[in-house]
Design a protein around this motif. Structure first.
Motif, short mmCIF file in Angstrom:
data_model
loop_
_atom_site.label_atom_id
_atom_site.label_comp_id
_atom_site.label_asym_id
_atom_site.label_seq_id
_atom_site.Cartn_x
_atom_site.Cartn_y
_atom_site.Cartn_z
N ASP A 15 52.27 34.18 26.56
CA ASP A 15 53.15 34.47 25.43
C ASP A 15 54.32 35.37 25.84
OD1 ASP A 15 51.48 32.96 23.92
OD2 ASP A 15 50.95 34.53 22.49
N LEU A 16 54.03 36.38 26.68
CA LEU A 16 55.08 37.30 27.10
C LEU A 16 56.18 36.56 27.87
CD1 LEU A 16 56.20 40.14 27.35
CD2 LEU A 16 54.78 40.46 29.40
N ILE A 17 55.79 35.64 28.73
CA ILE A 17 56.76 34.87 29.50
C ILE A 17 57.65 34.05 28.57
CG2 ILE A 17 57.03 32.97 31.16
CD1 ILE A 17 54.52 33.97 32.54
N ILE A 18 57.04 33.44 27.53
CA ILE A 18 57.81 32.63 26.59
C ILE A 18 58.80 33.51 25.83
CG2 ILE A 18 57.68 31.09 24.60
CD1 ILE A 18 54.90 30.27 25.53
N PHE A 19 58.36 34.73 25.43
CA PHE A 19 59.27 35.65 24.75
C PHE A 19 60.47 35.97 25.63
CE2 PHE A 19 56.07 36.54 21.52
CZ PHE A 19 56.83 36.90 20.42
N ILE A 20 60.21 36.23 26.91
CA ILE A 20 61.30 36.56 27.84
C ILE A 20 62.25 35.37 28.00
CG2 ILE A 20 61.84 37.12 30.24
CD1 ILE A 20 59.22 38.72 30.31
N ILE A 21 61.68 34.17 28.15
CA ILE A 21 62.48 32.96 28.32
C ILE A 21 63.42 32.75 27.14
CG2 ILE A 21 62.37 30.43 28.39
CD1 ILE A 21 59.81 30.71 30.04
N VAL A 22 62.96 33.09 25.94
CA VAL A 22 63.75 32.88 24.72
C VAL A 22 64.70 34.04 24.44
CG1 VAL A 22 63.63 32.67 22.21
CG2 VAL A 22 62.06 31.35 23.65
N TYR A 77 73.95 28.15 14.09
CA TYR A 77 72.76 29.01 14.04
C TYR A 77 71.49 28.17 13.85
CZ TYR A 77 74.59 33.79 14.11
OH TYR A 77 75.12 34.98 14.51
N GLY A 78 71.57 27.19 12.97
CA GLY A 78 70.41 26.33 12.74
C GLY A 78 70.05 25.51 13.96
N LEU A 79 71.04 24.97 14.65
CA LEU A 79 70.80 24.13 15.82
C LEU A 79 70.21 24.94 16.98
CD1 LEU A 79 73.98 21.85 15.83
CD2 LEU A 79 71.63 21.20 15.26
N ILE A 80 70.72 26.15 17.17
CA ILE A 80 70.17 27.00 18.23
C ILE A 80 68.72 27.36 17.93
CG2 ILE A 80 70.33 29.26 19.34
CD1 ILE A 80 73.36 29.10 19.03
N GLN A 81 68.44 27.69 16.66
CA GLN A 81 67.05 28.00 16.30
C GLN A 81 66.16 26.78 16.45
OE1 GLN A 81 65.47 31.14 15.45
NE2 GLN A 81 63.89 29.69 16.06
N ALA A 82 66.67 25.60 16.12
CA ALA A 82 65.89 24.37 16.28
C ALA A 82 65.55 24.14 17.75
CB ALA A 82 66.67 23.19 15.71
N ALA A 83 66.50 24.37 18.63
CA ALA A 83 66.27 24.21 20.07
C ALA A 83 65.22 25.20 20.56
CB ALA A 83 67.57 24.38 20.84
N ILE A 84 65.30 26.44 20.07
CA ILE A 84 64.32 27.46 20.46
C ILE A 84 62.93 27.09 19.95
CG2 ILE A 84 63.60 29.84 20.00
CD1 ILE A 84 66.58 30.59 20.10
N SER A 85 62.86 26.64 18.71
CA SER A 85 61.56 26.25 18.14
C SER A 85 60.94 25.09 18.92
CB SER A 85 61.74 25.85 16.67
OG SER A 85 62.21 26.93 15.90
N LEU A 86 61.76 24.13 19.33
CA LEU A 86 61.29 23.02 20.14
C LEU A 86 60.76 23.51 21.47
CD1 LEU A 86 61.01 19.94 20.51
CD2 LEU A 86 63.35 19.91 21.41
N LEU A 87 61.46 24.47 22.08
CA LEU A 87 61.03 25.05 23.34
C LEU A 87 59.70 25.78 23.18
CD1 LEU A 87 61.69 25.74 26.31
CD2 LEU A 87 62.88 27.77 25.47
N VAL A 88 59.57 26.55 22.11
CA VAL A 88 58.33 27.30 21.85
C VAL A 88 57.16 26.35 21.69
CG1 VAL A 88 57.14 28.75 20.16
CG2 VAL A 88 59.49 29.30 20.84
N VAL A 89 57.35 25.29 20.92
CA VAL A 89 56.28 24.32 20.71
C VAL A 89 55.88 23.66 22.03
CG1 VAL A 89 55.74 22.08 19.66
CG2 VAL A 89 56.83 23.87 18.29
N SER A 90 56.87 23.32 22.86
CA SER A 90 56.57 22.64 24.12
C SER A 90 55.88 23.55 25.12
CB SER A 90 57.87 22.08 24.72
OG SER A 90 58.75 23.13 25.08
N LEU A 91 56.15 24.86 25.04
CA LEU A 91 55.56 25.81 25.99
C LEU A 91 54.25 26.40 25.50
CD1 LEU A 91 58.73 27.79 27.19
CD2 LEU A 91 57.50 25.96 28.39
N TYR A 92 53.95 26.22 24.22
CA TYR A 92 52.74 26.80 23.62
C TYR A 92 51.49 26.35 24.38
CZ TYR A 92 49.06 27.77 20.21
OH TYR A 92 47.91 28.21 19.60
N GLN A 93 50.66 27.33 24.75
CA GLN A 93 49.41 27.13 25.48
C GLN A 93 49.62 26.67 26.93
OE1 GLN A 93 47.00 24.55 22.92
NE2 GLN A 93 46.03 26.33 22.03
N LYS A 94 50.86 26.58 27.38
CA LYS A 94 51.13 26.23 28.77
C LYS A 94 51.58 27.45 29.57
CE LYS A 94 52.56 21.51 27.59
NZ LYS A 94 53.69 20.53 27.62
#
Length: 321
Positions: free
Chosen positions: A290-297, A270-287
């Motif tokens: 927001d709705l697209i990022i929510f869908i991707i996750v 659970y922790g590793l999956i959330q860490a991967a998602i958080s990394l993805l969110v940070v990398s996609l932020y401002q690129k």
């Protein structure tokens, strides 16, 4: 040195609490719906409140609303760990405590009345979801470390929104708690006092970041817990079950109880999956939007969660055979 001293102090407090819990029989007795099989000390998560207390003593002029709020929810939760309270009392205290942090954050100036109502519902829901997900060794401590680590990274590298020490104090408390909880035979469980208190801390910081960046994307730092909790509630409503009663239908419970996967491995997953998602969110932020990022996750998480029904069906067929 500050954090080393904090860790030592919290370790001593935890050991002292064990004596108190043992003396007053503050224990968790397993039942048919539990994920554990042995009597264990309950309320070890009180360490999160003590960490907040130590921070507050050093920053008394700036954190009194937050500290009052976390003290109220910790008190009522600890009481509930010892002697069950009605849902009305607990929800009322949660509402009052959330109001305090809303005042602290100036949130009432950001939203109209209907918007504030939605934020109240969301915040109370997230706090209780965090509590619902606390059911196996290590899951609360590891998930909290993941979320707080993500918030610390954002605070240090993307958007300064909080005192970094405030986040680190929660992380040190998580490490101390994990020392006693992340074991095959846990020395203690967090109890409601632990899961509710750290949820309050996490959500306060997430709200603070959302307001600082004017972006809801940071809610995805809680995506794994959120999807599991919300989908499980919907599943139980479909089954016409009382969602406030104990159960074994969370995905992590199916993996741990039905398929006998070691608790610590499931918690780490659970922790590793959330860490991967958080990394993805940070990398996609401002690129991206927001709705697209929510869908991707969210979509992949829903697909993973739906796999639970295949496992349940397979388990039921095995039992019938």
């Amino acid at each position: 040195m500050e954090y080393t001293i904090l860790g030592i102090i919290l370790m001593i407090i935890m050991l002292l609490y064990f004596k108190v819990a043992d003396r007053f029989n503050i224990i968790d007795k397993p039942n048919q719906r539990s994920s554990h099989t042995e009597i264990t000390l309950r309320g070890g998560g009180i360490i999160f409140w003590f960490s907040a207390l130590i921070y507050f003593v050093q920053h008394i002029q700036t954190n009194y609303f937050f500290f009052t709020g976390i003290t109220l929810v910790s008190l009522v939760s600890f009481w509930d760990d010892i002697q069950s309270l009605s849902n009305k009392i607990r929800i009322s205290i949660h509402f009052l405590s959330i109001t305090l942090i809303f005042i602290d954050l100036g949130l009432f100036d950001f939203f109209p009345i209907w918007g504030t109502f939605i934020v109240y519902i969301l915040t109370i829901g997230l706090i209780n979801a965090y509590n619902f997900m606390d059911g196996i060794n290590g899951i609360t401590g590891i998930y909290t470390l993941t979320v707080m680590g993500s918030l610390l990274y954002v605070n240090s590298n993307i958007q300064l929104f909080s005192d970094g020490s405030f986040i680190k104090y929660a992380m040190i408390a998580s490490l101390v708690f994990l020392f006693f909880n992340y074991r095959k035979k846990a020395k203690c469980f967090a109890g409601d006092v632990g899961s509710i208190a750290i949820a309050f801390w996490v959500i306060y910081l997430v709200l603070k970041l959302i307001l600082a960046t004017n972006s809801l994307i940071w809610l995805l730092f809680l995506a794994v817990y959120g999807v599991d909790a919300i989908c499980t509630i919907m599943h139980r409503l479909y089954l016409k079950q009382n969602i406030f009663e104990a159960h074994r239908l969370h995905f992590y419970q199916i993996l741990s109880n039905e398929y006998k996967i070691q608790h610590r491995l499931v918690a780490l997953l659970y922790g590793l999956i959330q860490a991967a998602i958080s990394l993805l969110v940070v990398s996609l932020y401002q690129k991206n939007n927001d709705l697209i990022i929510f869908i991707i996750v969210i979509l992949p998480l829903l697909i993973i969660y739906s796999f639970k029904f295949y496992l349940l069906n397979k388990s039921n067929l095995r039992l019938k055979a």
